[in-house]
Design a protein around this motif. Sequence first.
Motif, mmCIF file in Angstrom:
data_model
loop_
_atom_site.group_PDB
_atom_site.id
_atom_site.type_symbol
_atom_site.label_atom_id
_atom_site.label_comp_id
_atom_site.label_asym_id
_atom_site.label_seq_id
_atom_site.Cartn_x
_atom_site.Cartn_y
_atom_site.Cartn_z
ATOM 1 N N LEU A 247 0.938 -1.325 -0.421
ATOM 2 C CA LEU A 247 0.563 -0.320 -0.426
ATOM 3 C C LEU A 247 0.943 1.535 -0.257
ATOM 4 C CD1 LEU A 247 -2.954 -0.606 2.161
ATOM 5 C CD2 LEU A 247 -2.633 -0.325 0.195
ATOM 6 N N LEU A 248 1.885 1.225 0.460
ATOM 7 C CA LEU A 248 2.892 2.644 0.978
ATOM 8 C C LEU A 248 3.915 2.552 0.288
ATOM 9 C CD1 LEU A 248 3.180 2.203 4.942
ATOM 10 C CD2 LEU A 248 1.241 4.106 3.479
ATOM 11 N N GLY A 249 4.383 1.076 -0.834
ATOM 12 C CA GLY A 249 5.654 0.838 -1.837
ATOM 13 C C GLY A 249 5.076 1.195 -3.051
ATOM 14 N N GLY A 250 4.349 1.312 -3.197
ATOM 15 C CA GLY A 250 3.622 1.502 -4.840
ATOM 16 C C GLY A 250 5.161 1.044 -5.626
ATOM 17 N N ALA A 251 5.191 1.471 -7.351
ATOM 18 C CA ALA A 251 5.636 1.004 -7.740
ATOM 19 C C ALA A 251 6.986 0.757 -7.661
ATOM 20 C CB ALA A 251 5.498 1.891 -9.112
ATOM 21 N N SER A 252 7.778 0.984 -6.269
ATOM 22 C CA SER A 252 9.183 1.023 -6.115
ATOM 23 C C SER A 252 9.806 0.151 -5.210
ATOM 24 C CB SER A 252 9.177 2.343 -5.668
ATOM 25 O OG SER A 252 8.900 2.870 -4.310
ATOM 26 N N SER A 253 8.637 -0.387 -4.492
ATOM 27 C CA SER A 253 9.476 -1.097 -3.221
ATOM 28 C C SER A 253 8.898 -3.359 -3.766
ATOM 29 C CB SER A 253 8.619 -1.034 -1.980
ATOM 30 O OG SER A 253 7.638 -1.017 -1.930
ATOM 31 N N MET A 254 9.165 -3.430 -4.678
ATOM 32 C CA MET A 254 8.769 -4.885 -5.157
ATOM 33 C C MET A 254 9.780 -5.782 -3.482
ATOM 34 S SD MET A 254 7.184 -7.687 -5.880
ATOM 35 C CE MET A 254 6.845 -6.234 -7.680
ATOM 36 N N THR A 255 8.655 -6.538 -2.262
ATOM 37 C CA THR A 255 9.295 -6.959 -1.640
ATOM 38 C C THR A 255 8.823 -9.155 -1.997
ATOM 39 O OG1 THR A 255 7.612 -6.452 -0.491
ATOM 40 C CG2 THR A 255 9.314 -5.292 -0.249
ATOM 41 N N ALA A 256 9.417 -9.938 -1.122
ATOM 42 C CA ALA A 256 9.171 -11.064 -1.210
ATOM 43 C C ALA A 256 7.762 -11.282 -1.416
ATOM 44 C CB ALA A 256 9.996 -11.249 -0.268
ATOM 45 N N PHE B 76 -14.142 -7.607 -7.463
ATOM 46 C CA PHE B 76 -12.748 -7.844 -7.989
ATOM 47 C C PHE B 76 -11.835 -7.067 -8.940
ATOM 48 C CE2 PHE B 76 -15.204 -10.653 -11.162
ATOM 49 C CZ PHE B 76 -14.036 -9.757 -12.062
ATOM 50 N N ASP B 77 -11.185 -6.775 -8.915
ATOM 51 C CA ASP B 77 -10.215 -6.222 -9.346
ATOM 52 C C ASP B 77 -9.482 -6.434 -10.743
ATOM 53 O OD1 ASP B 77 -8.367 -6.982 -8.193
ATOM 54 O OD2 ASP B 77 -7.045 -4.811 -6.771
ATOM 55 N N SER B 78 -8.998 -7.766 -10.716
ATOM 56 C CA SER B 78 -8.659 -7.624 -11.716
ATOM 57 C C SER B 78 -9.547 -9.136 -12.135
ATOM 58 C CB SER B 78 -6.834 -8.366 -12.245
ATOM 59 O OG SER B 78 -6.892 -9.596 -11.176
ATOM 60 N N MET B 183 -0.119 3.110 -13.740
ATOM 61 C CA MET B 183 -0.005 2.042 -14.601
ATOM 62 C C MET B 183 -1.180 1.396 -14.347
ATOM 63 S SD MET B 183 1.421 3.788 -17.936
ATOM 64 C CE MET B 183 1.924 2.988 -18.586
ATOM 65 N N LEU B 184 -2.032 0.386 -14.811
ATOM 66 C CA LEU B 184 -2.628 -0.352 -14.711
ATOM 67 C C LEU B 184 -1.395 -1.550 -13.781
ATOM 68 C CD1 LEU B 184 -5.071 -0.252 -17.745
ATOM 69 C CD2 LEU B 184 -5.445 0.339 -15.250
ATOM 70 N N ASN B 185 -2.945 -2.477 -12.998
ATOM 71 C CA ASN B 185 -1.739 -3.443 -12.948
ATOM 72 C C ASN B 185 -1.606 -5.128 -13.330
ATOM 73 O OD1 ASN B 185 -0.810 -5.394 -10.977
ATOM 74 N ND2 ASN B 185 -1.680 -5.392 -9.701
ATOM 75 N N ASP B 186 -1.824 -4.358 -14.707
ATOM 76 C CA ASP B 186 -2.240 -5.605 -15.754
ATOM 77 C C ASP B 186 -0.883 -5.874 -16.712
ATOM 78 O OD1 ASP B 186 -3.016 -6.775 -18.459
ATOM 79 O OD2 ASP B 186 -5.067 -6.631 -17.190
ATOM 80 N N PRO B 187 -0.364 -6.824 -16.984
ATOM 81 C CA PRO B 187 0.943 -6.544 -17.781
ATOM 82 C C PRO B 187 0.232 -5.812 -19.480
ATOM 83 C CG PRO B 187 0.600 -8.813 -16.429
ATOM 84 C CD PRO B 187 -0.648 -7.840 -16.838
ATOM 85 N N ARG B 188 -0.871 -6.872 -20.213
ATOM 86 C CA ARG B 188 -1.422 -6.956 -21.497
ATOM 87 C C ARG B 188 -1.453 -5.354 -21.284
ATOM 88 N NH1 ARG B 188 -2.806 -11.447 -24.503
ATOM 89 N NH2 ARG B 188 -2.175 -9.985 -26.225
ATOM 90 N N SER B 226 2.617 3.773 -8.834
ATOM 91 C CA SER B 226 2.980 2.499 -8.383
ATOM 92 C C SER B 226 1.830 2.090 -9.817
ATOM 93 C CB SER B 226 1.493 2.544 -7.958
ATOM 94 O OG SER B 226 0.532 2.826 -7.819
ATOM 95 N N PHE B 227 1.911 0.603 -9.704
ATOM 96 C CA PHE B 227 0.278 0.137 -10.794
ATOM 97 C C PHE B 227 -0.085 -0.383 -10.383
ATOM 98 C CE2 PHE B 227 5.056 -0.826 -11.543
ATOM 99 C CZ PHE B 227 5.332 -0.575 -13.874
ATOM 100 N N THR B 228 -1.497 0.072 -10.698
ATOM 101 C CA THR B 228 -3.282 -0.030 -9.964
ATOM 102 C C THR B 228 -4.266 0.403 -10.763
ATOM 103 O OG1 THR B 228 -4.293 1.047 -8.370
ATOM 104 C CG2 THR B 228 -2.795 2.212 -8.923
ATOM 105 N N THR B 229 -4.865 -1.094 -10.129
ATOM 106 C CA THR B 229 -6.474 -0.557 -11.839
ATOM 107 C C THR B 229 -7.532 0.319 -11.299
ATOM 108 O OG1 THR B 229 -6.083 -3.198 -12.366
ATOM 109 C CG2 THR B 229 -8.113 -2.516 -12.626
#
Lengths: 302, 365
Positions: A247-256, B76-78, B183-188, B226-229
């Motif tokens: 929720l807080l990290g957005g696109a920058s913080s992919m974790t395991a 659902f969201d995806s 951007m959308l959280n959707d690879p395609r 972030s990548f979110t729909t």
Amino acid sequence: MTESVSPVPPTPATPEPEERRSRTQGLGPWILLGPPGLWLLLLLVLPVLVIFELSLVPGIRPGDLVNPSGLDNYVEILKPIYLRVILRTVGFAGASTAICLLLGFPVAYWIALMSPRRWRNALVVAFVLPLWTSSLLRSYAWITILRPTGVLNSFLATFGIPQLDLLNQNAAVLIGMSYSFLPYMVLILYSSLEKLDRRLLEAASDLGATPVQAFWQVTVPQSIQGIAAGSLLVFISSLGDFINPELLGGASSMTASRLIYNQFLGATQNWGFGSSLSMVIILAVSAAIALLIRYGDATPKT
Amino acid sequence: MPRNPYSRRLFLQQSVAAASGLALSGCGWRLADVRPVAPSGDSNKLYLYTWAGYTDRALLQRFTQETGIEVVADVFDSNEVMLAKLQSGGGGVYSIIYPSDYMVRRMRDLGLLVPLDHDRLDGLDRLFEPYQNPAYDPENQYSIPISWGTTGLVYNQARLGSDPVDWDYLWDNRSRLARRLTMLNDPRETMGAALRRLGYSYNATDPEEIRRAYEALRELRPAIASFTTDAWRDRMVAGDLFAAMSYSADAVGVEEENPDLRYAIPRSGTSLWTDTMAIPITAPNPDGAYAWLNFLLKPDVAASVTETLAFATPNRVAYEQLPPDLAENPSLFPSEEILAKCESISPVGEATAFYNRYWTLLTSA
């Protein structure tokens, strides 16, 4: 007839209570351990075994035949991109542990040693109170605080201080994690510091130790097990934390944990790889728990 | 007394038998195998699994009034989340699901959808011509289209100071957009937008083209918050975000929440999607499901849904009933000229692996 019957009862009568006692004694632990044992078996051991089996199937997706064939999924983890994700995860966990320790120790010290005795329990409860709300809600609250037009920036703006842009960055994840796990740290440190032998502190100052010396040579060694237990607990919790990075990290913080989520429910489904990542996390956490058991219970050295 | 050791032995024997059975079956079990179930007796309750914003209380209440069937909607969201939930056995209560076009095809191939009995459906001929025989599901054998739309950009005109007219805009203005874009959280969809910007197809299968799209997105990454729909909406309204890639159905109506917001369909073309309704093979209440399908095929219901929930209806008769301002809304019903440049996302077979790999690289970096 009477002859054949009468001698029979007395003979078994004597061993019976003996036997009964030994039997019930033998059964006692089984009856007590049965329900939790079954619970552990069904809800912990079996699922982990299934995850382990899936982790041996390369690229499995729902609907595929489960056919364990090797360690490919584990080799996959060694790719630089995934190693970086794991390193980032460990980094977050280590940093939030350090922050919790730095913030939590003075608080626990103050509650345990300096606050009025009758307020202590209330203070501890007050500190644990945030845990009563859902962690999801607390993360959403941080979004409201940290976003560019959020509470923090409105506050800064009224004092003419430059705006901060923290959301969707590593900083936001660290703030969220430290906030989430600080109560655990304080609770454990408090219970450890509460048992501190104050006479040793008095003796130290009588013998000419400065407060700083007394702190490092008396207080810290006495509470080292609490420090170890609290740190490990926070470390383990942050290692598996999903909500804060997501929720807080957005696109920058992919974790395991986010990566694992993506393998099961996200767009890039691969249950096999997700399972192998999960196994690695389970192993890491087990190792940490082993350390916790080994050092969390050590007798205090003075 | 002597029963206890016996039962313990029995327990051990049974658990050993169970464990070995498990070990044996371990060689050949199928992961998350979904099998059809017998309909349950409770036909007075219908569970829907749908996109957020596709139903509202009024719609559900009207359905209950007309049919006497109580209806509950989960969201659902995806598509992938919906599929995963069904495959992992967590979707057993749902009798109606809302897969998108490419997901209909995938779920059909996985054997997860019930073929629809057209004799029990009324009003399929009222759909627009193309939706009576869509490419993803010929003759609507497994699904009924409920809405269609485009993917585009919601943007804050005041903050950006200019209007994005094409995908290029994002790359040209990426320093101004720094962490103000989602951007959308959707690879395609997201990879597709990059492919389209480079002049390739949304359904590219050439690994080199997919790699170039990835490189382009990597260039854009510092701008992506972030990548979110759908989690962009309140941040967009508050002014935290300057632009968000979005489905047209989600974007219609944002202007009313913040007058600075606009929706743009990229000039060089975008993806054209269709959301459908289908019945999963695990549906416990097929009768209720048909009632729901027929309910939404009614022109007046479809028209009122288009008005209140703002998604474009594929129902011709319903479209003709719409008030002119809605029927002429270019975000909702874009011009033929733009539609001609749009593409539907369709399964890409083996190339899926490339999309997934580059997507993971992009989101993990």
